[in-house]
Design an enzyme around this catalytic site. Structure first.
Site, PDB file in Angstrom:
ATOM      1  N   THR A   1       0.850  -1.197   0.000  1.00 44.64           N
ATOM      2  CA  THR A   1       0.000   0.000   0.000  1.00 44.64           C
ATOM      3  C   THR A   1       0.884   1.244   0.000  1.00 44.64           C
ATOM      4  O   THR A   1       0.407   2.336   0.280  1.00 44.64           O
ATOM      5  CB  THR A   1      -0.912   0.048   1.250  1.00 44.64           C
ATOM      6  OG1 THR A   1      -0.086  -0.064   2.410  1.00 44.64           O
ATOM      7  CG2 THR A   1      -1.955  -1.042   1.242  1.00 44.64           C
ATOM      8  N   SER A   2       2.193   1.064  -0.301  1.00 44.86           N
ATOM      9  CA  SER A   2       3.124   2.182  -0.115  1.00 44.86           C
ATOM     10  C   SER A   2       3.351   2.955  -1.420  1.00 44.86           C
ATOM     11  O   SER A   2       2.756   4.013  -1.620  1.00 44.86           O
ATOM     12  CB  SER A   2       4.418   1.664   0.482  1.00 44.86           C
ATOM     13  OG  SER A   2       4.937   2.633   1.338  1.00 44.86           O
ATOM     14  N   ARG A   3       4.206   2.434  -2.283  1.00 50.65           N
ATOM     15  CA  ARG A   3       4.415   3.046  -3.595  1.00 50.65           C
ATOM     16  C   ARG A   3       4.744   1.942  -4.591  1.00 50.65           C
ATOM     17  O   ARG A   3       5.482   1.003  -4.263  1.00 50.65           O
ATOM     18  CB  ARG A   3       5.568   4.067  -3.572  1.00 50.65           C
ATOM     19  CG  ARG A   3       5.222   5.424  -2.970  1.00 50.65           C
ATOM     20  CD  ARG A   3       4.212   6.227  -3.813  1.00 50.65           C
ATOM     21  NE  ARG A   3       3.866   7.502  -3.207  1.00 50.65           N
ATOM     22  CZ  ARG A   3       2.833   7.728  -2.405  1.00 50.65           C
ATOM     23  NH1 ARG A   3       1.999   6.738  -2.115  1.00 50.65           N
ATOM     24  NH2 ARG A   3       2.603   8.918  -1.909  1.00 50.65           N
TER      25      ARG A   3
ATOM     26  N   ASP B   1      -2.210  -1.752  -3.739  1.00 54.05           N
ATOM     27  CA  ASP B   1      -3.037  -0.545  -3.824  1.00 54.05           C
ATOM     28  C   ASP B   1      -2.313   0.523  -4.628  1.00 54.05           C
ATOM     29  O   ASP B   1      -2.855   1.593  -4.874  1.00 54.05           O
ATOM     30  CB  ASP B   1      -3.320  -0.030  -2.396  1.00 54.05           C
ATOM     31  CG  ASP B   1      -4.279   1.150  -2.391  1.00 54.05           C
ATOM     32  OD1 ASP B   1      -5.350   1.035  -3.008  1.00 54.05           O
ATOM     33  OD2 ASP B   1      -3.945   2.190  -1.788  1.00 54.05           O
TER      34      ASP B   1
ATOM     35  N   GLU C   1       0.863   3.750 -12.291  1.00 56.63           N
ATOM     36  CA  GLU C   1      -0.538   4.006 -11.934  1.00 56.63           C
ATOM     37  C   GLU C   1      -1.093   5.312 -12.469  1.00 56.63           C
ATOM     38  O   GLU C   1      -2.310   5.472 -12.601  1.00 56.63           O
ATOM     39  CB  GLU C   1      -0.725   3.935 -10.417  1.00 56.63           C
ATOM     40  CG  GLU C   1      -0.093   5.066  -9.639  1.00 56.63           C
ATOM     41  CD  GLU C   1      -0.344   4.950  -8.129  1.00 56.63           C
ATOM     42  OE1 GLU C   1      -0.119   3.866  -7.565  1.00 56.63           O
ATOM     43  OE2 GLU C   1      -0.777   5.950  -7.526  1.00 56.63           O
TER      44      GLU C   1
ATOM     45  N   HIS D   1      -5.280   2.842  -5.432  1.00 55.42           N
ATOM     46  CA  HIS D   1      -4.759   3.839  -4.490  1.00 55.42           C
ATOM     47  C   HIS D   1      -5.874   4.396  -3.609  1.00 55.42           C
ATOM     48  O   HIS D   1      -6.063   5.615  -3.510  1.00 55.42           O
ATOM     49  CB  HIS D   1      -4.045   4.962  -5.255  1.00 55.42           C
ATOM     50  CG  HIS D   1      -2.920   5.571  -4.449  1.00 55.42           C
ATOM     51  ND1 HIS D   1      -1.666   5.798  -4.961  1.00 55.42           N
ATOM     52  CD2 HIS D   1      -2.857   6.004  -3.164  1.00 55.42           C
ATOM     53  CE1 HIS D   1      -0.895   6.344  -4.035  1.00 55.42           C
ATOM     54  NE2 HIS D   1      -1.610   6.469  -2.935  1.00 55.42           N
TER      55      HIS D   1
ATOM     56  N   ALA E   1      -6.276   3.262  -0.329  1.00 56.74           N
ATOM     57  CA  ALA E   1      -6.047   2.923   1.084  1.00 56.74           C
ATOM     58  C   ALA E   1      -6.316   4.116   2.012  1.00 56.74           C
ATOM     59  O   ALA E   1      -6.791   3.952   3.123  1.00 56.74           O
ATOM     60  CB  ALA E   1      -4.626   2.400   1.277  1.00 56.74           C
ATOM     61  N   PHE E   2      -6.013   5.301   1.535  1.00 54.45           N
ATOM     62  CA  PHE E   2      -6.186   6.502   2.386  1.00 54.45           C
ATOM     63  C   PHE E   2      -7.638   6.942   2.465  1.00 54.45           C
ATOM     64  O   PHE E   2      -7.979   7.822   3.261  1.00 54.45           O
ATOM     65  CB  PHE E   2      -5.371   7.668   1.807  1.00 54.45           C
ATOM     66  CG  PHE E   2      -6.009   8.242   0.552  1.00 54.45           C
ATOM     67  CD1 PHE E   2      -5.878   7.608  -0.663  1.00 54.45           C
ATOM     68  CD2 PHE E   2      -6.772   9.400   0.617  1.00 54.45           C
ATOM     69  CE1 PHE E   2      -6.487   8.112  -1.806  1.00 54.45           C
ATOM     70  CE2 PHE E   2      -7.385   9.914  -0.523  1.00 54.45           C
ATOM     71  CZ  PHE E   2      -7.244   9.263  -1.736  1.00 54.45           C
TER      72      PHE E   2
END
Ligand code: NAD
Length: 332
Positions: free
Chosen positions: A233-235, A259, A264, A296, A298-299
């Site tokens: 889920t980072s980069r 994610d 992307e 992307h 997750a946030f």
């Protein structure tokens, strides 16, 4: 005082407009990504440009922003690998970010991805709606007792460690700095290689830097246990996608949840339904039954969006008032 937003989505407008009632900035929302192709759309005299993860703030873009009198680049995200900080410094543009906005949002999504992959709830959901109550193909495994490896135990990694401990997992971690509180909770710090060697499940929570690009690739995958589950889920650039696809084909990776994806920016945050996707790599990834891709997100919780808007506007207000925001907020 004007703030021009790039990559703006309806939810950005909703949360920023609501929080801006207390600040009174002029907000201008543009849907397009920021990059060399569009930098002329920035109005002369704009005080701040508000950018997101896939906006490209290269030296060329930053020079153009400086020429237009932009004083602040306000990133409404934590990561900043998409900004040439040296160029910002050179042109005297301050760069702020939102270092923490509900780390739990991202950590909880990482665990949701793992649980979806492992317990196949996405398949069960569709199957039951077709009145198929068979359990064939839905076999999972207990997380309790498994070893979870965590790379990066900052705010998000720490929240993830706590969740994994709550599931009864053994947690081993690698970070450049060890967190004393996590150690007391039972997290075992060890070398990067040892984490890879021991983990049944690996979750990435470190930033992408020039030093750790393709942290997960052919060589590091070879150290991992066959049947590893990997969550990122980072980069996207932390993973060499081609090598990961090979490891999925041989079954060395049992489950992959991502994610984030290296390419992307051409896909994520857009509704491409009905379009032809030219990126064969993501298509290959999505063809695996044991791979879960989210765009992307997750946030993406109410709490996080609210904090992002408030922290961003507060930092821009402080900079316009000549007050220095917290060091954690300022990158340049
Ligand atoms: P943080 O700065 O609080 O923590 C990062 C940790 O990684 C630090 O403890 C740091 O020492 C460690 N670290 C740095 N380089 C490392 C390396 N090579 N190996 C191991 N550890 C290393 O950041 P955070 O808020 O926890 O966010 C982590 C990352 O999550 C961000 O950089 C961003 O890329 C990503 N993120 C993703 C989303 C999403 O929606 N998917 C949202 C926010 C952040």
């Amino acid at each position: 005082m004007k703030i021009q937003f790039f990559s703006a989505k309806p939810y950005d407008k909703t949360f920023f407009a609501s929080h801006n009632e207390a600040y009174g900035f002029e907000l201008d929302f543009l849907e397009t990504h920021l990059g060399p192709h569009i930098v002329n759309a920035v109005d002369d005299g704009t005080f701040a440009v508000c950018a997101f993860v896939n906006d490209k703030l290269t030296a060329e873009v930053i020079a153009a922003l400086a020429a237009k009198g932009v004083k602040v680049i306000a990133l409404r995200c934590a990561g900043f690998n998409n900004v040439d900080l040296d160029a910002a410094k050179q042109y005297g543009i301050r760069v702020c970010r939102v270092p923490a906005y509900s780390p739990e949002a991202v950590a909880e999504h990482a665990m949701a991805m793992l649980l979806t992959l492992n317990r196949k709830t996405h398949k069960a959901y569709n199957r039951v709606r077709e009145q198929n109550f068979s359990l064939n193909g839905l076999l999972g495994f207990n997380l309790h007792g498994k070893t979870v490896g965590v790379i990066g135990t900052g705010k998000i990694g720490k929240a993830f460690c706590r969740i994994a401990l709550g599931f009864g997992c053994k947690v081993v971690a690698y970070d450049l700095f060890e967190d004393e509180e996590l150690k007391l909770l039972g997290v075992g710090y060890t070398s990067f290689e040892n984490v890879l060697r021991q983990a049944d499940i690996l979750s990435l929570h470190c930033p992408l830097t020039p030093d750790n690009k393709y942290l997960i690739g052919k060589e590091t995958l070879a150290i991992m246990k066959p049947g590893i589950s990997i969550i990122n889920t980072s980069r996207g650039g932390l993973i060499h996608t081609g090598d990961v696809i090979e490891a999925l084909k041989t079954g060395h990776i049992a489950y992959l949840g991502i994610d984030v994806y290296e390419q992307e920016e051409k896909l994520f945050f857009k509704d491409l339904s009905g379009s032809i996707i030219e990126d064969d790599t993501i298509q290959r990834l999505m063809s695996f039954p044991n791979v879960l891709v989210t765009g992307h997100q997750a946030f993406f919780t109410q709490e996080a969006l609210s904090q992002i808007a408030e922290i961003t506007l507060h930092s821009v207000q402080q900079l316009s008032d000549g007050i220095e925001p917290d060091a954690a907020v300022m990158l340049v």
